[in-house]
Design a protein around this motif. Sequence first.
Motif, PDB file in Angstrom:
ATOM      1  N   ASP A  34       0.846  -1.198   0.000  1.00 41.77           N
ATOM      2  CA  ASP A  34       0.000   0.000   0.000  1.00 41.77           C
ATOM      3  C   ASP A  34       0.881   1.249   0.000  1.00 41.77           C
ATOM      4  N   PRO A  35       0.760   2.126  -0.995  1.00 42.03           N
ATOM      5  CA  PRO A  35       1.589   3.323  -1.053  1.00 42.03           C
ATOM      6  C   PRO A  35       1.412   4.234   0.164  1.00 42.03           C
ATOM      7  N   ARG A  36       0.235   4.213   0.777  1.00 38.28           N
ATOM      8  CA  ARG A  36       0.027   5.031   1.979  1.00 38.28           C
ATOM      9  C   ARG A  36       0.944   4.548   3.102  1.00 38.28           C
ATOM     10  N   TRP A  37       1.107   3.222   3.191  1.00 37.64           N
ATOM     11  CA  TRP A  37       1.949   2.653   4.242  1.00 37.64           C
ATOM     12  C   TRP A  37       3.427   2.966   3.980  1.00 37.64           C
ATOM     13  N   THR A  38       3.887   2.789   2.749  1.00 36.56           N
ATOM     14  CA  THR A  38       5.294   3.059   2.450  1.00 36.56           C
ATOM     15  C   THR A  38       5.625   4.537   2.671  1.00 36.56           C
ATOM     16  N   GLU A  39       4.687   5.413   2.366  1.00 38.05           N
ATOM     17  CA  GLU A  39       4.884   6.847   2.617  1.00 38.05           C
ATOM     18  C   GLU A  39       4.957   7.126   4.121  1.00 38.05           C
ATOM     19  N   TYR A  40       4.079   6.502   4.874  1.00 34.30           N
ATOM     20  CA  TYR A  40       4.065   6.673   6.332  1.00 34.30           C
ATOM     21  C   TYR A  40       5.360   6.152   6.949  1.00 34.30           C
ATOM     22  N   VAL A  41       5.791   4.971   6.537  1.00 33.91           N
ATOM     23  CA  VAL A  41       7.020   4.385   7.078  1.00 33.91           C
ATOM     24  C   VAL A  41       8.212   5.282   6.779  1.00 33.91           C
ATOM     25  N   ALA A  42       8.303   5.818   5.580  1.00 31.73           N
ATOM     26  CA  ALA A  42       9.407   6.723   5.238  1.00 31.73           C
ATOM     27  C   ALA A  42       9.407   7.955   6.141  1.00 31.73           C
ATOM     28  N   MET A  43       8.230   8.420   6.522  1.00 31.26           N
ATOM     29  CA  MET A  43       8.116   9.602   7.372  1.00 31.26           C
ATOM     30  C   MET A  43       8.536   9.310   8.814  1.00 31.26           C
ATOM     31  N   ILE A  44       8.194   8.130   9.332  1.00 27.35           N
ATOM     32  CA  ILE A  44       8.475   7.860  10.748  1.00 27.35           C
ATOM     33  C   ILE A  44       9.828   7.201  11.007  1.00 27.35           C
ATOM     34  N   MET A  45      10.463   6.630  10.007  1.00 35.42           N
ATOM     35  CA  MET A  45      11.732   5.931  10.225  1.00 35.42           C
ATOM     36  C   MET A  45      12.778   6.780  10.957  1.00 35.42           C
ATOM     37  N   PRO A  46      12.921   8.064  10.654  1.00 30.18           N
ATOM     38  CA  PRO A  46      13.914   8.861  11.393  1.00 30.18           C
ATOM     39  C   PRO A  46      13.598   8.988  12.885  1.00 30.18           C
ATOM     40  N   LEU A  47      12.369   8.711  13.287  1.00 30.00           N
ATOM     41  CA  LEU A  47      11.970   8.838  14.688  1.00 30.00           C
ATOM     42  C   LEU A  47      12.191   7.556  15.489  1.00 30.00           C
ATOM     43  N   ILE A  48      12.447   6.445  14.818  1.00 25.23           N
ATOM     44  CA  ILE A  48      12.570   5.150  15.488  1.00 25.23           C
ATOM     45  C   ILE A  48      14.028   4.900  15.848  1.00 25.23           C
ATOM     46  N   GLU A  49      14.276   4.680  17.150  1.00 22.53           N
ATOM     47  CA  GLU A  49      15.624   4.361  17.616  1.00 22.53           C
ATOM     48  C   GLU A  49      15.848   2.865  17.726  1.00 22.53           C
ATOM     49  N   HIS A  50      14.804   2.129  18.065  1.00 26.75           N
ATOM     50  CA  HIS A  50      14.921   0.680  18.256  1.00 26.75           C
ATOM     51  C   HIS A  50      13.563   0.044  17.952  1.00 26.75           C
ATOM     52  N   GLN A  51      13.601  -1.088  17.299  1.00 29.34           N
ATOM     53  CA  GLN A  51      12.364  -1.797  16.991  1.00 29.34           C
ATOM     54  C   GLN A  51      12.640  -3.281  17.050  1.00 29.34           C
ATOM     55  N   GLU A  52      11.709  -4.039  17.576  1.00 29.59           N
ATOM     56  CA  GLU A  52      11.840  -5.490  17.577  1.00 29.59           C
ATOM     57  C   GLU A  52      10.472  -6.128  17.405  1.00 29.59           C
ATOM     58  N   SER A  53      10.488  -7.315  16.858  1.00 29.93           N
ATOM     59  CA  SER A  53       9.262  -8.093  16.678  1.00 29.93           C
ATOM     60  C   SER A  53       9.418  -9.395  17.443  1.00 29.93           C
ATOM     61  N   ARG A  54       8.311  -9.853  18.002  1.00 27.28           N
ATOM     62  CA  ARG A  54       8.289 -11.136  18.700  1.00 27.28           C
ATOM     63  C   ARG A  54       7.065 -11.913  18.253  1.00 27.28           C
ATOM     64  N   ILE A  55       7.236 -13.193  18.101  1.00 24.60           N
ATOM     65  CA  ILE A  55       6.118 -14.082  17.818  1.00 24.60           C
ATOM     66  C   ILE A  55       5.765 -14.751  19.139  1.00 24.60           C
ATOM     67  N   LEU A  56       4.541 -14.545  19.604  1.00 25.72           N
ATOM     68  CA  LEU A  56       4.090 -15.079  20.882  1.00 25.72           C
ATOM     69  C   LEU A  56       2.981 -16.090  20.660  1.00 25.72           C
ATOM     70  N   THR A  57       2.920 -17.074  21.523  1.00 25.98           N
ATOM     71  CA  THR A  57       1.790 -17.998  21.521  1.00 25.98           C
ATOM     72  C   THR A  57       1.153 -17.920  22.902  1.00 25.98           C
ATOM     73  N   PRO A  58      -0.170 -17.945  22.972  1.00 25.37           N
ATOM     74  CA  PRO A  58      -0.832 -17.827  24.262  1.00 25.37           C
ATOM     75  C   PRO A  58      -0.598 -19.063  25.131  1.00 25.37           C
ATOM     76  N   ALA A  59      -0.554 -18.828  26.429  1.00 21.21           N
ATOM     77  CA  ALA A  59      -0.480 -19.945  27.373  1.00 21.21           C
ATOM     78  C   ALA A  59      -1.724 -20.809  27.204  1.00 21.21           C
ATOM     79  N   GLY A  60      -1.610 -22.075  27.528  1.00 19.98           N
ATOM     80  CA  GLY A  60      -2.700 -23.023  27.319  1.00 19.98           C
ATOM     81  C   GLY A  60      -4.013 -22.645  27.981  1.00 19.98           C
ATOM     82  N   PHE A  61      -3.956 -21.876  29.063  1.00 20.27           N
ATOM     83  CA  PHE A  61      -5.166 -21.507  29.802  1.00 20.27           C
ATOM     84  C   PHE A  61      -5.773 -20.185  29.340  1.00 20.27           C
ATOM     85  N   PHE A  62      -5.174 -19.536  28.336  1.00 16.22           N
ATOM     86  CA  PHE A  62      -5.603 -18.194  27.942  1.00 16.22           C
ATOM     87  C   PHE A  62      -6.043 -18.173  26.488  1.00 16.22           C
ATOM     88  N   SER A  63      -7.187 -17.529  26.223  1.00 17.07           N
ATOM     89  CA  SER A  63      -7.673 -17.346  24.851  1.00 17.07           C
ATOM     90  C   SER A  63      -7.764 -15.852  24.571  1.00 17.07           C
TER      91      SER A  63
END
Length: 85
Positions: free
Chosen positions: A47-76
């Motif tokens: 989406d061009p709106r997203w790529t434009e937004y990302v280009a605008m905010i990238m100078p403001l980001i100092e650190h970014q990380e992603s995590r893949i989480l799975t819920p505990a067996g007792f939690f939905s």
Amino acid sequence: MAIQLDYLLQPLGYYCTEIGPLNQIIHLWGYTDLNERQRCRNLLKQDPRWTEYVAMIMPLIEHQESRILTPAGFFSPMAVAYRPA
């Protein structure tokens, strides 16, 4: 967030820190599996709106990380209803 909601469905949570490392935004998005996550994120990145937004905010980001989480067996996790302010 408006652009993200066009592709990433509803968030599970959206938070900012008050204790510990400050000035952080933590957002949680739920997917059925990693394939759905990849499909949704690929559509967002085309989406061009997203790529434009990302280009605008990238100078403001100092650190970014992603995590893949799975819920505990007792939690939905449930999607939250997002209402713009």
